[in-house]
Design a protein around this motif. Structure first.
Motif, PDB file in Angstrom:
ATOM      1  N   MET A  57      -2.898  55.878 -45.833  1.00 34.49           N
ATOM      2  CA  MET A  57      -2.341  54.943 -46.093  1.00 34.49           C
ATOM      3  C   MET A  57      -1.995  54.217 -44.994  1.00 34.49           C
ATOM      4  O   MET A  57      -2.094  52.920 -44.950  1.00 34.49           O
ATOM      5  CB  MET A  57      -1.258  55.487 -47.103  1.00 34.49           C
ATOM      6  CG  MET A  57      -0.144  54.202 -47.473  1.00 34.49           C
ATOM      7  SD  MET A  57       0.822  54.654 -48.379  1.00 34.49           S
ATOM      8  CE  MET A  57       1.011  53.142 -49.548  1.00 34.49           C
ATOM      9  N   TRP A  99      -4.854  51.932 -43.503  1.00 37.21           N
ATOM     10  CA  TRP A  99      -4.708  51.362 -44.822  1.00 37.21           C
ATOM     11  C   TRP A  99      -3.767  49.795 -44.132  1.00 37.21           C
ATOM     12  O   TRP A  99      -4.019  48.233 -44.296  1.00 37.21           O
ATOM     13  CB  TRP A  99      -5.082  51.494 -46.734  1.00 37.21           C
ATOM     14  CG  TRP A  99      -4.740  50.439 -47.303  1.00 37.21           C
ATOM     15  CD1 TRP A  99      -5.598  49.334 -47.710  1.00 37.21           C
ATOM     16  CD2 TRP A  99      -3.974  50.242 -48.232  1.00 37.21           C
ATOM     17  NE1 TRP A  99      -5.645  49.037 -48.981  1.00 37.21           N
ATOM     18  CE2 TRP A  99      -3.758  49.197 -48.828  1.00 37.21           C
ATOM     19  CE3 TRP A  99      -2.138  50.459 -48.520  1.00 37.21           C
ATOM     20  CZ2 TRP A  99      -3.095  48.186 -50.411  1.00 37.21           C
ATOM     21  CZ3 TRP A  99      -2.068  50.313 -49.814  1.00 37.21           C
ATOM     22  CH2 TRP A  99      -1.726  49.130 -49.686  1.00 37.21           C
ATOM     23  N   ILE A 100      -2.543  50.188 -44.031  1.00 38.40           N
ATOM     24  CA  ILE A 100      -1.444  49.177 -43.541  1.00 38.40           C
ATOM     25  C   ILE A 100      -2.593  48.386 -42.024  1.00 38.40           C
ATOM     26  O   ILE A 100      -1.832  46.776 -42.372  1.00 38.40           O
ATOM     27  CB  ILE A 100      -0.415  49.970 -44.018  1.00 38.40           C
ATOM     28  CG1 ILE A 100       0.019  50.256 -45.099  1.00 38.40           C
ATOM     29  CG2 ILE A 100       0.347  48.859 -43.017  1.00 38.40           C
ATOM     30  CD1 ILE A 100       1.247  51.040 -44.750  1.00 38.40           C
ATOM     31  N   VAL A 129      -7.590  45.104 -49.765  1.00 39.64           N
ATOM     32  CA  VAL A 129      -6.496  45.456 -50.698  1.00 39.64           C
ATOM     33  C   VAL A 129      -6.828  46.599 -51.333  1.00 39.64           C
ATOM     34  O   VAL A 129      -6.036  47.275 -51.197  1.00 39.64           O
ATOM     35  CB  VAL A 129      -5.441  44.011 -50.769  1.00 39.64           C
ATOM     36  CG1 VAL A 129      -5.255  44.270 -51.832  1.00 39.64           C
ATOM     37  CG2 VAL A 129      -6.081  43.662 -49.635  1.00 39.64           C
ATOM     38  N   ASN A 162      -0.141  68.650 -51.859  1.00 39.98           N
ATOM     39  CA  ASN A 162      -0.045  68.408 -50.306  1.00 39.98           C
ATOM     40  C   ASN A 162       1.481  67.683 -50.721  1.00 39.98           C
ATOM     41  O   ASN A 162       1.679  67.584 -49.097  1.00 39.98           O
ATOM     42  CB  ASN A 162      -1.114  67.284 -49.905  1.00 39.98           C
ATOM     43  CG  ASN A 162      -2.641  68.001 -49.974  1.00 39.98           C
ATOM     44  OD1 ASN A 162      -1.954  69.577 -49.257  1.00 39.98           O
ATOM     45  ND2 ASN A 162      -3.860  66.950 -49.267  1.00 39.98           N
ATOM     46  N   ILE A 163       1.627  67.364 -51.988  1.00 40.16           N
ATOM     47  CA  ILE A 163       2.446  65.939 -52.196  1.00 40.16           C
ATOM     48  C   ILE A 163       4.178  67.528 -52.163  1.00 40.16           C
ATOM     49  O   ILE A 163       5.182  67.198 -51.675  1.00 40.16           O
ATOM     50  CB  ILE A 163       2.781  65.273 -53.584  1.00 40.16           C
ATOM     51  CG1 ILE A 163       1.475  64.420 -52.690  1.00 40.16           C
ATOM     52  CG2 ILE A 163       4.083  64.460 -53.604  1.00 40.16           C
ATOM     53  CD1 ILE A 163       1.319  63.586 -53.942  1.00 40.16           C
ATOM     54  N   ILE A 164       3.373  68.476 -52.986  1.00 38.53           N
ATOM     55  CA  ILE A 164       4.692  69.500 -54.090  1.00 38.53           C
ATOM     56  C   ILE A 164       3.613  70.752 -53.200  1.00 38.53           C
ATOM     57  O   ILE A 164       3.311  70.744 -54.198  1.00 38.53           O
ATOM     58  CB  ILE A 164       4.611  69.102 -55.316  1.00 38.53           C
ATOM     59  CG1 ILE A 164       5.433  68.093 -55.995  1.00 38.53           C
ATOM     60  CG2 ILE A 164       5.676  69.919 -56.031  1.00 38.53           C
ATOM     61  CD1 ILE A 164       4.355  67.315 -57.654  1.00 38.53           C
ATOM     62  N   GLN A 165       5.230  70.990 -52.579  1.00 36.29           N
ATOM     63  CA  GLN A 165       5.076  72.910 -52.447  1.00 36.29           C
ATOM     64  C   GLN A 165       5.386  73.247 -52.977  1.00 36.29           C
ATOM     65  O   GLN A 165       7.101  73.165 -53.317  1.00 36.29           O
ATOM     66  CB  GLN A 165       5.591  72.877 -50.711  1.00 36.29           C
ATOM     67  CG  GLN A 165       4.564  72.201 -49.957  1.00 36.29           C
ATOM     68  CD  GLN A 165       5.167  70.821 -49.378  1.00 36.29           C
ATOM     69  OE1 GLN A 165       6.159  70.537 -49.220  1.00 36.29           O
ATOM     70  NE2 GLN A 165       4.756  69.854 -49.008  1.00 36.29           N
ATOM     71  N   ASN A 166       4.871  74.716 -54.106  1.00 36.20           N
ATOM     72  CA  ASN A 166       5.896  75.176 -54.658  1.00 36.20           C
ATOM     73  C   ASN A 166       6.030  76.519 -54.224  1.00 36.20           C
ATOM     74  O   ASN A 166       5.792  76.390 -53.401  1.00 36.20           O
ATOM     75  CB  ASN A 166       4.771  75.755 -55.871  1.00 36.20           C
ATOM     76  CG  ASN A 166       4.940  74.727 -57.257  1.00 36.20           C
ATOM     77  OD1 ASN A 166       6.015  74.387 -57.179  1.00 36.20           O
ATOM     78  ND2 ASN A 166       3.238  74.469 -57.768  1.00 36.20           N
ATOM     79  N   ASP A 167       7.449  76.849 -54.189  1.00 35.73           N
ATOM     80  CA  ASP A 167       8.056  77.499 -53.887  1.00 35.73           C
ATOM     81  C   ASP A 167       9.184  79.163 -54.822  1.00 35.73           C
ATOM     82  O   ASP A 167      10.262  78.288 -55.194  1.00 35.73           O
ATOM     83  CB  ASP A 167       9.642  76.935 -52.491  1.00 35.73           C
ATOM     84  CG  ASP A 167       9.883  78.451 -52.159  1.00 35.73           C
ATOM     85  OD1 ASP A 167       9.118  79.320 -51.754  1.00 35.73           O
ATOM     86  OD2 ASP A 167      10.904  78.436 -51.009  1.00 35.73           O
ATOM     87  N   TYR A 207      12.888  80.075 -54.262  1.00 35.37           N
ATOM     88  CA  TYR A 207      13.745  79.446 -54.252  1.00 35.37           C
ATOM     89  C   TYR A 207      14.461  80.517 -54.793  1.00 35.37           C
ATOM     90  O   TYR A 207      15.006  80.951 -55.978  1.00 35.37           O
ATOM     91  CB  TYR A 207      13.274  77.769 -54.599  1.00 35.37           C
ATOM     92  CG  TYR A 207      14.099  77.182 -55.359  1.00 35.37           C
ATOM     93  CD1 TYR A 207      15.143  76.634 -53.141  1.00 35.37           C
ATOM     94  CD2 TYR A 207      14.815  76.622 -55.715  1.00 35.37           C
ATOM     95  CE1 TYR A 207      16.078  75.897 -53.168  1.00 35.37           C
ATOM     96  CE2 TYR A 207      16.468  76.144 -55.624  1.00 35.37           C
ATOM     97  CZ  TYR A 207      16.589  75.825 -54.667  1.00 35.37           C
ATOM     98  OH  TYR A 207      17.663  74.975 -54.156  1.00 35.37           O
ATOM     99  N   CYS A 208      16.292  80.538 -53.771  1.00 34.94           N
ATOM    100  CA  CYS A 208      17.746  79.851 -55.012  1.00 34.94           C
ATOM    101  C   CYS A 208      17.835  81.488 -55.100  1.00 34.94           C
ATOM    102  O   CYS A 208      17.700  81.858 -55.941  1.00 34.94           O
ATOM    103  CB  CYS A 208      17.489  79.451 -56.199  1.00 34.94           C
ATOM    104  SG  CYS A 208      19.209  79.096 -56.621  1.00 34.94           S
ATOM    105  N   GLU A 209      17.879  82.417 -54.040  1.00 38.85           N
ATOM    106  CA  GLU A 209      18.245  84.103 -54.461  1.00 38.85           C
ATOM    107  C   GLU A 209      19.425  84.390 -54.663  1.00 38.85           C
ATOM    108  O   GLU A 209      20.511  83.550 -53.605  1.00 38.85           O
ATOM    109  CB  GLU A 209      17.689  85.067 -53.234  1.00 38.85           C
ATOM    110  CG  GLU A 209      16.023  85.271 -53.157  1.00 38.85           C
ATOM    111  CD  GLU A 209      15.725  85.666 -51.938  1.00 38.85           C
ATOM    112  OE1 GLU A 209      16.310  86.387 -51.738  1.00 38.85           O
ATOM    113  OE2 GLU A 209      14.228  85.439 -52.122  1.00 38.85           O
TER     114      GLU A 209
END
Lengths: 392, 156
Positions: B1, B4-5, B43, B59-64, B67-69
């Protein structure tokens, strides 16, 4: 006859007084037991990570005057006061400080615009019209250097606020879910666990990795689009702004719908099961029913009070952490709008258009912070409202 | 990106320079036409990448999953408090019904959620016999707490 009346009234008065004193005694005893239960539970509750977050990110004695456990205790005792006056004075102080910091930037930008206006008014004497374009190019470059410097600092501040809210969620939700589990609300706890993971992990990462780059792209293309008269990129800027708004709106709507449906279902299941237990006690043990069901709630009531007070403190922390950057961006955005209005009559329309585009795009940054803060606040409020077994 | 910009910014700057430096003449409109095509090409260039499916959602959402122990120690401590409270409640109820010497013990399920598996009542020190009053004791316990099993011990 009169003697009989006096004796009857005296006996009735004595009976009423003794009943009242028994009631008062029982009430005091229950209160003492409840306080003891709260003290025990509060000393066992691990708030060290939450305290560490507060010390690292806010550390403002005006917001939370003592340690978290002491503050929770004071909320439970009803001694904690957070009046509107002190809250508004904090906001006003922040606004004043931000206005002071924005004034030099606005003055510098206005000076450049005036300089361009003066020089271009003499352009009738220039041999070629392109000379005027070169002057515009130079002034515009000077302006965007100043604006982009400030916008970059705001983007960094916003990202760090979103990350710090994510870190607060990581610290706050385990405490709240522990309290919900301790209350025995198995359905609500099972519902909230994936919900908080979605909020803290998926939504925040989507915002940081998609919406923020779209905002930066929208600002840069908006600025570059006003550089030349021949190349117009207005529609492209609008496209990026609409896309980021669409993603933000979609995320928030889906989350709120999911939260409402799941939260209601989970808490309803828990409330029904506990109410059934209470009903069984009160209906099958007529004499002891009141005492037993009151006794049933003592430890649970203590945990509910701690849960709700912790929730209130977390709400205060969220509001305090989002207030400063939102005010900062809001003040800069308004200042740019004002400057755009001031510059419009004196010089090239492209200056005013660029300033207004940047100002409008800053709205996305405010939406990002407020949106995530709102989702976080909503989740914590639902935790506060849910699982109030004895009182629901 | 970023590239591109940078490409868009670069082509717009080139466009400004063309505006300034290009002499007046017939070739001017052709050069501007070619320039406009280049702008469009830059463009729309990321669309090709999107169509190829090069974007990796991981790459955008890392599953964990970790979480929340939940703090098990705290939950166990609260459950113990509730257990002691229930023992007190059953003891008081038994005392009112004439079993003042009864000893009550509660066994919880192994999970985090407060669930009573078994209640043991030892009436060895009481004057009553288990054979006569077993059902009465079970009723009293069931009225105080929800539990699967009530065991009565009498070593007299």
């Amino acid at each position: 006859m009169i003697k009989f009346k006096i004796v009857t009234v005296s006996i009735l008065t004595i009976m009423a007084l003794s009943l009242f004193s028994i009631n008062c005694f029982a009430q005091n005893e229950t209160e003492e037991k409840l306080e003891e239960s709260i003290d025990d539970s509060l000393s066992d509750l691990n708030l060290s990570e939450l305290e560490q977050w507060f010390n690292e990110n806010l550390n403002d004695k005006d917001i939370i005057p003592s340690s978290l456990k002491e503050t929770i205790q004071s909320i439970i005792d009803g001694e904690f006061t957070y009046d509107a006056k002190s809250f508004f004075s904090l906001i006003l102080n922040s606004i004043t400080a931000n206005i002071t910091s924005v004034i030099p930037i606005i003055l510098a930008l206005f000076a450049i615009a005036l300089l361009y206006s003066i020089v271009s008014s003499m352009s009738s004497n220039f041999l070629k019209s392109s000379t005027k374009e070169i002057i515009y190019f130079v002034c515009y470059s000077a302006m965007i250097t100043i604006i982009l410097g400030k916008v970059a600092s705001l983007v960094v501040a916003s990202s760090s606020v979103v990350k710090s809210m994510q870190s607060l969620m990581d610290k706050a939700f385990p405490v709240l879910l522990t309290l919900i589990t301790a209350l025995g609300s198995v359905s609500t706890s099972t519902v909230f666990q994936p919900l908080t993971a979605i909020l803290s992990n998926t939504i925040v990462n989507l915002v940081l990795n998609i919406v923020m780059p779209l905002f930066i792209t929208s600002v840069i293309i908006g600025i570059v689009g006003n550089l030349s008269k021949n190349i117009k990129l207005d529609r492209l800027t609008k496209f990026f702004k609409s896309t980021s708004n669409f993603i933000l709106g979609g995320l928030f709507s889906i989350f709120v719908t999911f939260l409402t449906m799941q939260g209601l279902t989970g808490s309803l299941a828990d409330t029904i099961s506990v109410k059934t237990a209470k009903f069984a006690l009160q209906s099958y043990v007529p004499l002891l029913g009141g005492y037993l069901s009151d006794g049933l709630d003592l430890v649970v009531a203590g945990i509910i009070l701690i849960k709700n007070s912790t929730g209130i403190i977390i709400l205060i922390m969220i509001m305090a952490s989002i207030a400063v950057p939102v005010i900062q961006i809001g003040v800069f955005s308004l200042a740019l709008k004002l400057l755009s209005g001031l510059v419009e009559p004196v010089c090239d329309n492209r200056f005013s258009s660029m300033l207004y585009t940047v100002s409008k795009n800053l709205g996305t940054l405010i939406s990002v912070i407020l949106g995530i803060g709102f989702m976080f606040i909503l989740t914590v409020m639902l935790v506060i409202v849910c699982c109030n077994l004895g009182v629901a | 990106m970023t590239s591109w910009i940078a490409g868009i910014v670069g082509i717009v700057v080139v466009g400004v320079l063309i505006d300034i430096l290009l002499p007046e003449g017939d070739s001017n409109k052709y050069i501007k036409g070619i320039y406009a095509l280049i702008v469009v090409f830059i463009v729309i260039s990321p669309i090709a990448k999107l169509a190829n499916g090069d974007i990796n959602i991981d790459n955008i959402i890392q599953n964990d999953d970790t979480y929340c122990e939940i703090d098990d120690t705290f939950v166990q401590s609260v459950n113990n408090d509730r257990k002691n409270q229930d023992i007190q409640k059953i003891t008081n109820s038994l005392k009112i019904n004439g079993f003042s010497q009864a000893k009550v013990s509660i066994f919880l399920s192994t999970s985090n959620i407060y669930m009573i598996d078994r209640v043991n009542i030892d009436i060895t020190d009481c004057t009553q016999n288990s054979a006569d009053c077993a059902q009465k004791i079970i009723d009293i316990v069931n009225k105080c707490v929800n539990c699967e099993e009530v065991k009565i011990y009498d070593y007299k």
